[in-house]
Scaffold this active site. Structure first.
Site, short mmCIF file in Angstrom:
data_model
loop_
_atom_site.label_atom_id
_atom_site.label_comp_id
_atom_site.label_asym_id
_atom_site.label_seq_id
_atom_site.Cartn_x
_atom_site.Cartn_y
_atom_site.Cartn_z
CB SER A 7 -4.57 -1.64 -7.62
OG SER A 7 -5.27 -1.15 -6.49
CG HIS A 32 -2.97 -5.47 -6.10
ND1 HIS A 32 -2.03 -6.32 -5.54
CD2 HIS A 32 -2.89 -4.32 -5.37
CE1 HIS A 32 -1.42 -5.71 -4.54
NE2 HIS A 32 -1.94 -4.50 -4.40
CG ASP A 34 -4.30 -2.08 -2.89
OD1 ASP A 34 -3.29 -2.70 -2.50
OD2 ASP A 34 -4.37 -1.52 -4.00
CG MET A 36 -5.47 0.53 2.30
SD MET A 36 -5.22 2.12 1.52
CE MET A 36 -4.44 1.61 -0.03
CG HIS A 65 -1.09 -4.98 -0.61
ND1 HIS A 65 -0.71 -3.83 -1.27
CD2 HIS A 65 -0.33 -5.03 0.52
CE1 HIS A 65 0.22 -3.20 -0.56
NE2 HIS A 65 0.46 -3.91 0.53
CG MET A 67 -1.32 -2.01 2.84
SD MET A 67 -1.67 -0.86 1.50
CE MET A 67 -2.90 -1.80 0.59
CG MET A 136 4.85 -1.61 -0.53
SD MET A 136 3.33 -1.88 -1.45
CE MET A 136 2.68 -0.21 -1.60
CG ASP A 174 1.19 -2.15 -4.89
OD1 ASP A 174 0.67 -1.30 -5.65
OD2 ASP A 174 0.60 -2.62 -3.90
N GLY A 196 -2.72 0.65 -10.60
CA GLY A 196 -4.06 1.09 -10.25
C GLY A 196 -4.50 2.24 -11.12
C1 DX5 Z 1 -0.93 1.59 -2.38
C2 DX5 Z 1 -1.57 0.34 -2.93
C3 DX5 Z 1 -1.43 0.19 -4.39
C4 DX5 Z 1 -2.07 1.28 -5.20
C5 DX5 Z 1 -1.36 1.38 -6.51
O1 DX5 Z 1 -0.94 1.53 -0.99
O2 DX5 Z 1 -1.01 -0.80 -2.33
O3 DX5 Z 1 -1.85 -1.09 -4.83
O4 DX5 Z 1 -3.42 1.07 -5.44
O5 DX5 Z 1 -1.88 2.45 -7.19
P1 DX5 Z 1 -1.08 3.21 -8.33
O6 DX5 Z 1 -0.81 2.21 -9.40
O7 DX5 Z 1 -2.03 4.27 -8.73
O8 DX5 Z 1 0.18 3.73 -7.71
ZN ZN Z 2 -1.37 -2.84 -3.21
#
Ligand code: DX5
Ligand code: ZN
Length: 227
Positions: A7, A32, A34, A36, A65, A67, A136, A174, A196
């Site tokens: 990520s 990946h 993300d 948000m 992804h 969100m 998740m 994830d 990530g």
């Molecule tokens: C959280 C994200 C993840 C996040 C994972 O909302 O969707 O993709 O970046 O990060 P780690 O691997 O650090 O938990």
């Molecule tokens: Zn994610």
């Protein structure tokens, strides 16, 4: 058959292109991405402009992804920006079947994402439209959180549903994935692993940032799993 999907949320955003090419050159499979919106989740990250900026620097699939809420309006923008896979949270869409169709009409693979408290029953009537199930193992919004073990039960159930469907559906995890838990996650039926902070955190003291040893360590753990 296992895919590692770093990520970029935990990458150095001042050098994002390099961070993408370096992580793929170090052996990762998928990027990946993300997204948000400070509405569906309490954080704000990156959008289609950044997706189109990294598109030319890699051949790897970009796994977006979402969100965000609402979902539909932004989907064509991500498809045009070069996304290969687009997944969303069912709670964020008014019409799940329509959103899945919209992703596919825009030429991308479509995924549904399940928060720790979201039941897999959302899959029941849409399995034929799904290319990816994303479980998740943290609540969405931030990198660096701790893995929630109940995600393993959910992976087992999701794997069973995939097998029953007879379709080729990716099963992705994830949140909180690291070398200490990736083997048990794989044993629960997962085939695609977002990581990530584990990946980008491991390379941050090397110059240039390289991720060979952490990705090799994750793969060594996966090699211990018998399928
Ligand atoms: C959280 C994200 C993840 C996040 C994972 O909302 O969707 O993709 O970046 O990060 P780690 O691997 O650090 O938990
Ligand atoms: Zn994610």
């Amino acid at each position: 058959m296992y895919k590692i999907a770093p990520s970029i949320l935990s990458a150095n955003f001042a050098k994002l292109g390099e961070e993408v090419t370096n992580v793929i050159a170090s052996g990762a499979d998928i990027i990946h991405f993300d997204v948000m919106d400070n509405h569906y989740v309490p954080n704000l990250t990156i959008g289609p402009l950044v997706c189109s900026a990294i598109r030319p620097v890699t051949q790897a699939e970009i796994d977006v992804h979402l969100m965000v809420k609402p979902v539909d309006r932004i989907i064509p923008d991500f498809a045009k920006a070069g996304a290969n896979i687009i997944s969303f949270h069912p709670e964020a869409s008014e019409h799940i079947d329509r959103t899945l169709s919209l992703i596919k009409e825009n030429g991308c693979k479509a995924g549904l994402v399940f928060n720790p408290g979201t039941p897999l029953s959302y899959l029941d009537h849409v399995m034929d439209k799904i290319d990816l199930i994303l479980i998740m193992s943290v609540n969405p919004g931030f990198g660096g959180q701790k893995f929630i073990p109940d995600a393993l039960n959910k992976l087992r159930t999701a794997r069973q549903k995939i097998n029953e469907s007879g379709r080729d559906i990716m099963l992705e995890i994830d949140g909180g994935v690291n070398t200490g838990n990736i083997a048990e996650i794989a044993a629960a039926g997962c085939d695609t692993f977002v990581a990530g902070s584990a990946v980008y955190g491991a390379g941050k003291n090397t110059d240039p940032h390289r991720y060979d040893s952490i990705i090799a360590a994750l793969r060594a753990e996966l090699a211990k799993v018998s399928k």
